[in-house]
Write a protein that holds these residues in place. Structure first.
Motif, mmCIF file in Angstrom:
data_model
loop_
_atom_site.group_PDB
_atom_site.id
_atom_site.type_symbol
_atom_site.label_atom_id
_atom_site.label_comp_id
_atom_site.label_asym_id
_atom_site.label_seq_id
_atom_site.Cartn_x
_atom_site.Cartn_y
_atom_site.Cartn_z
ATOM 1 N N VAL A 22 0.825 -1.234 -0.063
ATOM 2 C CA VAL A 22 -0.189 0.102 0.013
ATOM 3 C C VAL A 22 0.831 1.116 -0.151
ATOM 4 O O VAL A 22 1.617 1.568 1.033
ATOM 5 C CB VAL A 22 -1.008 0.080 1.217
ATOM 6 C CG1 VAL A 22 -1.806 1.283 1.315
ATOM 7 C CG2 VAL A 22 -1.931 -1.168 1.271
ATOM 8 N N THR A 23 0.960 1.851 -1.181
ATOM 9 C CA THR A 23 1.687 3.132 -1.022
ATOM 10 C C THR A 23 0.886 4.367 -0.928
ATOM 11 O O THR A 23 -0.316 4.426 -1.026
ATOM 12 C CB THR A 23 2.277 3.177 -2.641
ATOM 13 O OG1 THR A 23 1.281 3.176 -3.599
ATOM 14 C CG2 THR A 23 3.332 2.096 -2.803
ATOM 15 N N VAL B 127 -3.058 5.653 3.048
ATOM 16 C CA VAL B 127 -2.699 4.616 3.626
ATOM 17 C C VAL B 127 -3.459 4.390 5.301
ATOM 18 O O VAL B 127 -3.308 5.290 5.959
ATOM 19 C CB VAL B 127 -1.389 4.801 3.930
ATOM 20 C CG1 VAL B 127 -0.561 3.743 4.510
ATOM 21 C CG2 VAL B 127 -0.632 5.086 2.638
ATOM 22 N N PRO B 128 -4.038 3.328 5.583
ATOM 23 C CA PRO B 128 -4.748 3.177 6.492
ATOM 24 C C PRO B 128 -3.814 2.347 7.481
ATOM 25 O O PRO B 128 -2.669 2.250 7.255
ATOM 26 C CB PRO B 128 -5.661 2.122 6.217
ATOM 27 C CG PRO B 128 -5.281 1.251 5.088
ATOM 28 C CD PRO B 128 -4.557 2.240 4.286
ATOM 29 N N GLU C 157 2.144 3.386 -10.647
ATOM 30 C CA GLU C 157 1.742 4.459 -9.581
ATOM 31 C C GLU C 157 2.903 5.383 -9.832
ATOM 32 O O GLU C 157 2.596 6.529 -9.385
ATOM 33 C CB GLU C 157 2.083 3.753 -8.377
ATOM 34 C CG GLU C 157 0.577 2.922 -8.010
ATOM 35 C CD GLU C 157 1.146 1.977 -6.680
ATOM 36 O OE1 GLU C 157 0.460 1.228 -6.146
ATOM 37 O OE2 GLU C 157 2.364 2.072 -6.151
ATOM 38 N N THR C 158 3.720 5.352 -10.413
ATOM 39 C CA THR C 158 4.805 6.476 -10.295
ATOM 40 C C THR C 158 5.000 7.150 -11.842
ATOM 41 O O THR C 158 5.440 8.314 -11.691
ATOM 42 C CB THR C 158 6.237 5.828 -10.283
ATOM 43 O OG1 THR C 158 6.509 4.570 -10.989
ATOM 44 C CG2 THR C 158 6.342 5.179 -8.654
ATOM 45 N N GLN D 38 -5.520 4.681 -7.560
ATOM 46 C CA GLN D 38 -6.013 3.929 -6.750
ATOM 47 C C GLN D 38 -6.859 2.819 -7.077
ATOM 48 O O GLN D 38 -7.069 1.356 -6.920
ATOM 49 C CB GLN D 38 -6.855 4.223 -5.565
ATOM 50 C CG GLN D 38 -5.797 4.967 -4.269
ATOM 51 C CD GLN D 38 -6.582 5.478 -3.299
ATOM 52 O OE1 GLN D 38 -7.791 5.180 -2.823
ATOM 53 N NE2 GLN D 38 -5.982 6.432 -2.508
ATOM 54 N N ASP D 39 -7.539 3.106 -8.450
ATOM 55 C CA ASP D 39 -8.292 2.165 -9.255
ATOM 56 C C ASP D 39 -7.524 1.227 -10.124
ATOM 57 O O ASP D 39 -6.898 1.497 -11.205
ATOM 58 C CB ASP D 39 -9.337 2.994 -10.107
ATOM 59 C CG ASP D 39 -10.426 2.000 -10.781
ATOM 60 O OD1 ASP D 39 -10.368 0.810 -10.587
ATOM 61 O OD2 ASP D 39 -10.992 2.645 -11.629
#
Length: 300
Positions: free
Chosen positions: A91-92, A99-100, A137-138, A157-158
């Motif tokens: 989780v990034t 981030v939980p 993501e990056t 996030q999707d």
């Protein structure tokens, strides 16, 4: 104060006939309170579906895909359960509240299970899936950079569609000729996220109850020498003798009806249409032009 013996004597029933036995003091038995039986869980039914041991399912033979019910973020796992310490590494940070502190079981649900015939291929695919997700993501586009942080985090996030497309690309590149991959879907329509699937992939549908445990019960995905062949045979209805005799009669009746319709159409075409007299032309009367008004207006 009365003694305890005197208190108990009040409840002793008097004998009807005085005898030597009745003279002895007898106390009534205390009523025992009803106690609830301890709760006993029923033992799980031991079915003979398959072996769920680690020897029968070596690490890498199954990859479990978990998704978040709201953000559609994806976590890959080699185990049938999500472990918080291992899953939180995937989780990034993508913005505020992305981030939980810990994973909640009611927020994550399995939607896909991939089983490999060769466990080493499964471990390699697991590594490549995480690397490709890191690239998604990056590496941002120009349009993604121009958006606000909240909108950008929702798009990043999707990951449900990109993870399925990555799995199809990895299966096409890494899986060898003699190997196969079985994918068990919660929703078979999710397979449309990928443009194409290679021939080594076998699709199957799974239920919510057994998606996490059914793969291990079935054991490793073994393939025969001939390979996996899915053949569907549709049952062709056979006509009876009475129906076969009636078919030529029906065909003759249909042909006669078609001929009658053609003759009726030809007869209607031969009838001459009534002639229409020419309509006199109506000339439009010339409308006198209004005088042009000047641009000035006088106000009183």
């Amino acid at each position: 104060m009365r003694t305890q013996l005197a208190l108990w004597a009040r409840f002793v029933p008097l004998p009807k006939v005085i005898t030597a036995e009745s003279l002895t003091l007898t106390f009534p038995d205390k009523k025992k309170r009803k106690t609830k039986e301890p709760f006993r869980r029923e033992k799980p039914v031991q079915d003979n579906v398959g072996d769920m041991s680690r020897e029968a399912n070596p690490l890498g033979s199954h990859i479990y895909f978990y998704t978040h019910i709201t953000s559609k973020r994806v976590i890959y796992s080699l185990y049938q359960n999500l472990y918080n310490a291992k899953a939180m590494k995937q989780v990034t940070f993508m913005g505020k509240k992305s981030v939980p502190e810990a994973l909640r079981k009611d927020h994550w649900t399995p939607f896909l299970t991939a089983s490999f015939t060769n466990p080493s291929t499964g471990l390699k695919a697991f590594q490549h899936l995480r690397e490709l997700r890191k690239l998604h993501e990056t590496n941002w586009d120009i349009e993604l950079k121009s958006k606000k942080m909240r909108e950008r985090s929702k798009i990043l996030q999707d990951q449900r569609g990109t993870s399925i497309a990555d799995l199809a690309a990895i299966a096409k590149r890494d899986v060898k000729e003699n190997e196969k991959v079985r994918i068990r879907w919660m929703n078979i329509y999710d397979a449309e996220y990928a443009k194409e699937w290679p021939d080594c992939v076998v699709h199957d549908v799974e239920t919510q109850k057994g998606i996490r445990f059914h793969a291990r019960r079935m054991g490793r995905f073994m393939v025969d020498e001939q390979g996996v062949q899915i053949v569907t045979k549709e049952a062709v209805p056979q006509l009876g003798e009475d129906v076969k005799e009636a078919v030529p009669q029906l065909e003759e009746g249909v042909k006669k009806a078609v001929l009658r319709l053609e003759e009726g159409v030809k007869a209607e075409a031969q009838v001459e249409a009534p002639k229409v007299e020419s309509i006199p032309e109506v000339k439009s009367e010339a409308v006198p032009e209004e005088p042009k008004k000047s641009g000035f207006a006088f106000w009183r």
